[in-house]
Design a protein around this motif. Structure first.
Motif, mmCIF file in Angstrom:
data_model
loop_
_atom_site.group_PDB
_atom_site.id
_atom_site.type_symbol
_atom_site.label_atom_id
_atom_site.label_comp_id
_atom_site.label_asym_id
_atom_site.label_seq_id
_atom_site.Cartn_x
_atom_site.Cartn_y
_atom_site.Cartn_z
ATOM 1 N N VAL A 164 -18.034 -44.843 -18.413
ATOM 2 C CA VAL A 164 -16.676 -44.448 -18.022
ATOM 3 C C VAL A 164 -15.716 -45.629 -18.188
ATOM 4 N N ALA A 165 -16.181 -46.839 -17.850
ATOM 5 C CA ALA A 165 -15.336 -48.028 -18.007
ATOM 6 C C ALA A 165 -14.971 -48.261 -19.472
ATOM 7 N N LEU A 166 -15.914 -48.019 -20.372
ATOM 8 C CA LEU A 166 -15.630 -48.163 -21.804
ATOM 9 C C LEU A 166 -14.612 -47.125 -22.264
ATOM 10 N N ALA A 167 -14.745 -45.885 -21.762
ATOM 11 C CA ALA A 167 -13.772 -44.842 -22.099
ATOM 12 C C ALA A 167 -12.395 -45.211 -21.555
ATOM 13 N N ALA A 190 5.986 -32.601 -19.554
ATOM 14 C CA ALA A 190 5.259 -31.348 -19.715
ATOM 15 C C ALA A 190 3.844 -31.470 -19.157
ATOM 16 N N GLY A 191 3.318 -30.361 -18.662
ATOM 17 C CA GLY A 191 1.954 -30.360 -18.157
ATOM 18 C C GLY A 191 0.962 -30.240 -19.296
ATOM 19 N N GLY A 192 -0.286 -30.458 -19.014
ATOM 20 C CA GLY A 192 -1.321 -30.361 -20.033
ATOM 21 C C GLY A 192 -2.439 -31.347 -19.778
ATOM 22 N N TYR A 193 -3.285 -31.477 -20.755
ATOM 23 C CA TYR A 193 -4.456 -32.359 -20.632
ATOM 24 C C TYR A 193 -4.018 -33.813 -20.481
ATOM 25 N N SER A 194 -4.683 -34.519 -19.575
ATOM 26 C CA SER A 194 -4.416 -35.940 -19.378
ATOM 27 C C SER A 194 -5.730 -36.691 -19.273
ATOM 28 N N GLY A 195 -5.994 -37.548 -20.252
ATOM 29 C CA GLY A 195 -7.205 -38.355 -20.222
ATOM 30 C C GLY A 195 -7.239 -39.275 -19.014
ATOM 31 N N ALA A 196 -6.067 -39.760 -18.597
ATOM 32 C CA ALA A 196 -6.009 -40.649 -17.430
ATOM 33 C C ALA A 196 -6.457 -39.918 -16.175
ATOM 34 N N VAL A 197 -6.021 -38.663 -16.028
ATOM 35 C CA VAL A 197 -6.422 -37.870 -14.864
ATOM 36 C C VAL A 197 -7.914 -37.568 -14.910
ATOM 37 N N VAL A 198 -8.422 -37.218 -16.085
ATOM 38 C CA VAL A 198 -9.852 -36.932 -16.234
ATOM 39 C C VAL A 198 -10.676 -38.152 -15.855
ATOM 40 N N LEU A 199 -10.262 -39.335 -16.308
ATOM 41 C CA LEU A 199 -10.968 -40.569 -15.954
ATOM 42 C C LEU A 199 -10.984 -40.787 -14.446
ATOM 43 N N MET A 200 -9.850 -40.566 -13.805
ATOM 44 C CA MET A 200 -9.775 -40.749 -12.350
ATOM 45 C C MET A 200 -10.678 -39.753 -11.632
ATOM 46 N N GLN A 201 -10.687 -38.514 -12.099
ATOM 47 C CA GLN A 201 -11.521 -37.500 -11.467
ATOM 48 C C GLN A 201 -13.009 -37.826 -11.623
ATOM 49 N N ILE A 202 -13.388 -38.254 -12.831
ATOM 50 C CA ILE A 202 -14.793 -38.613 -13.064
ATOM 51 C C ILE A 202 -15.201 -39.778 -12.174
ATOM 52 N N LEU A 240 -16.744 -35.882 -19.701
ATOM 53 C CA LEU A 240 -16.796 -37.212 -20.306
ATOM 54 C C LEU A 240 -17.023 -37.115 -21.812
ATOM 55 N N VAL A 241 -17.911 -36.227 -22.225
ATOM 56 C CA VAL A 241 -18.161 -36.039 -23.664
ATOM 57 C C VAL A 241 -16.903 -35.549 -24.370
ATOM 58 N N ASP A 242 -16.205 -34.607 -23.754
ATOM 59 C CA ASP A 242 -14.969 -34.094 -24.338
ATOM 60 C C ASP A 242 -13.930 -35.211 -24.484
ATOM 61 N N LEU A 243 -13.789 -36.055 -23.461
ATOM 62 C CA LEU A 243 -12.851 -37.175 -23.523
ATOM 63 C C LEU A 243 -13.253 -38.156 -24.619
ATOM 64 N N GLU A 244 -14.537 -38.466 -24.722
ATOM 65 C CA GLU A 244 -15.004 -39.401 -25.746
ATOM 66 C C GLU A 244 -14.751 -38.863 -27.154
ATOM 67 N N GLN A 245 -14.897 -37.562 -27.336
ATOM 68 C CA GLN A 245 -14.628 -36.958 -28.643
ATOM 69 C C GLN A 245 -13.141 -37.051 -28.988
ATOM 70 N N LYS A 246 -12.280 -36.830 -28.001
ATOM 71 C CA LYS A 246 -10.843 -36.962 -28.220
ATOM 72 C C LYS A 246 -10.472 -38.416 -28.547
ATOM 73 N N LEU A 247 -11.081 -39.346 -27.848
ATOM 74 C CA LEU A 247 -10.818 -40.765 -28.113
ATOM 75 C C LEU A 247 -11.255 -41.152 -29.517
ATOM 76 N N GLU A 248 -12.407 -40.650 -29.929
ATOM 77 C CA GLU A 248 -12.908 -40.959 -31.272
ATOM 78 C C GLU A 248 -11.957 -40.439 -32.339
ATOM 79 N N ALA A 249 -11.441 -39.221 -32.151
ATOM 80 C CA ALA A 249 -10.504 -38.646 -33.115
ATOM 81 C C ALA A 249 -9.211 -39.464 -33.162
ATOM 82 N N ALA A 250 -8.723 -39.871 -32.007
ATOM 83 C CA ALA A 250 -7.491 -40.664 -31.952
ATOM 84 C C ALA A 250 -7.693 -42.033 -32.591
ATOM 85 N N GLU A 251 -8.850 -42.635 -32.380
ATOM 86 C CA GLU A 251 -9.124 -43.950 -32.977
ATOM 87 C C GLU A 251 -9.238 -43.872 -34.476
#
Length: 256
Positions: A164-167, A190-202, A240-251
């Motif tokens: 999670v720290a790496l993400a 606007a509302g919607g998906y937030s990686g920052a919120v997902v990280l905090m929740q995890i 976490l897997v979903d977030l990592e996949q989004k990060l990979e696409a963005a990178e």
């Protein structure tokens, strides 16, 4: 005759003595060896799941000589190395006390912290008796898995904070505009998906589980029906897997 693993092969009837078939015993020996290897790997895999650093077929040196051990498992506690020797006996008959005494001798010679003799066929009463008040234990993989099941799950939970720290680092390394472009954060108000919120929740779920606080609590958490480490992993992993996949696409997009 030609030599085999277990003695001498027999010539095929009616054939010259130079033409021999492998003896049945050697084929049986190879089958038993393959099954024993599988048993050894099951033992090694179990200790890896428990967080040990594991080596198989390791030669260790003691005060009186060298010893070949089936599985050597180690971990660190309070800055000190803790070493266990595991012997695997995949036999049809119960293990007798001579094998327990041999393992106890090896453990003492190399200064290991614990010796474990694994046998699925049980042990003789005398073998159990010689483990009394010693650091050698006799059990089976089946029993060990049952005892260690909760610990294996907790070890999986303990391994997640670093992931999670790496993400977290990857998320905040991306420019804000890039995070918005790749759906890692909502645009503007606007509302919607937030990686920052997902990280905090995890993080809130993992920290609550590690503190044995159920259900998990956190400012960004909805009410969750999580009451065990297994339920926590089932909730955390897909997010976490979903977030990592989004990060990979963005990178990938950033590097193009």
């Amino acid at each position: 005759m030609t030599k085999s693993f277990c003695g001498y092969s027999q010539p095929v009837t009616g054939q010259p003595i130079s033409r021999v078939r492998p003896c049945v015993c050697s084929r049986g020996w190879r089958t038993r060896l393959a099954r024993w290897r599988e048993y050894q790997e099951q033992a090694a895999a179990l200790f890896r799941e428990l967080g040990f650093d594991v080596h198989t077929d390791l030669r260790v040196t003691g005060a009186r000589g060298s010893h070949d051990v089936d599985v050597y498992a180690s971990f660190e506690r309070a800055g000190l190395a803790v070493n266990w020797i595991i012997e695997c006996k995949r036999w049809k008959r119960p293990v007798d006390k001579s094998h327990v005494l041999t393992l106890r001798s090896i453990v003492e010679d190399v200064g290991a912290d614990r010796g474990i003799l694994l046998s699925e066929s049980g042990v003789q009463s005398g073998a159990v008796a010689v483990t009394d008040k010693s650091n050698v234990h006799v059990t089976s993989i089946i029993n060990l898995k049952a005892i260690a099941a909760d610990e294996i799950v907790l070890e999986q939970v303990r391994a997640l904070p670093r992931r999670v720290a790496l993400a977290h680092a990857r998320y905040w390394a991306l420019p804000k505009s890039h995070r918005e472009e790749y759906g890692l954060r909502p645009e503007g108000a606007a509302g919607g998906y937030s990686g920052a919120v997902v990280l905090m929740q995890i993080k809130d779920v993992l920290f609550s589980v590690l503190a044995e606080q159920y259900p998990p609590r956190g400012d960004m958490l909805p009410t969750l029906g999580i009451y065990s480490p297994e339920e926590a992993l089932s909730w955390v992993y897909p997010r976490l897997v979903d977030l990592e996949q989004k990060l990979e696409a963005a990178e990938r997009g950033l590097s193009n």
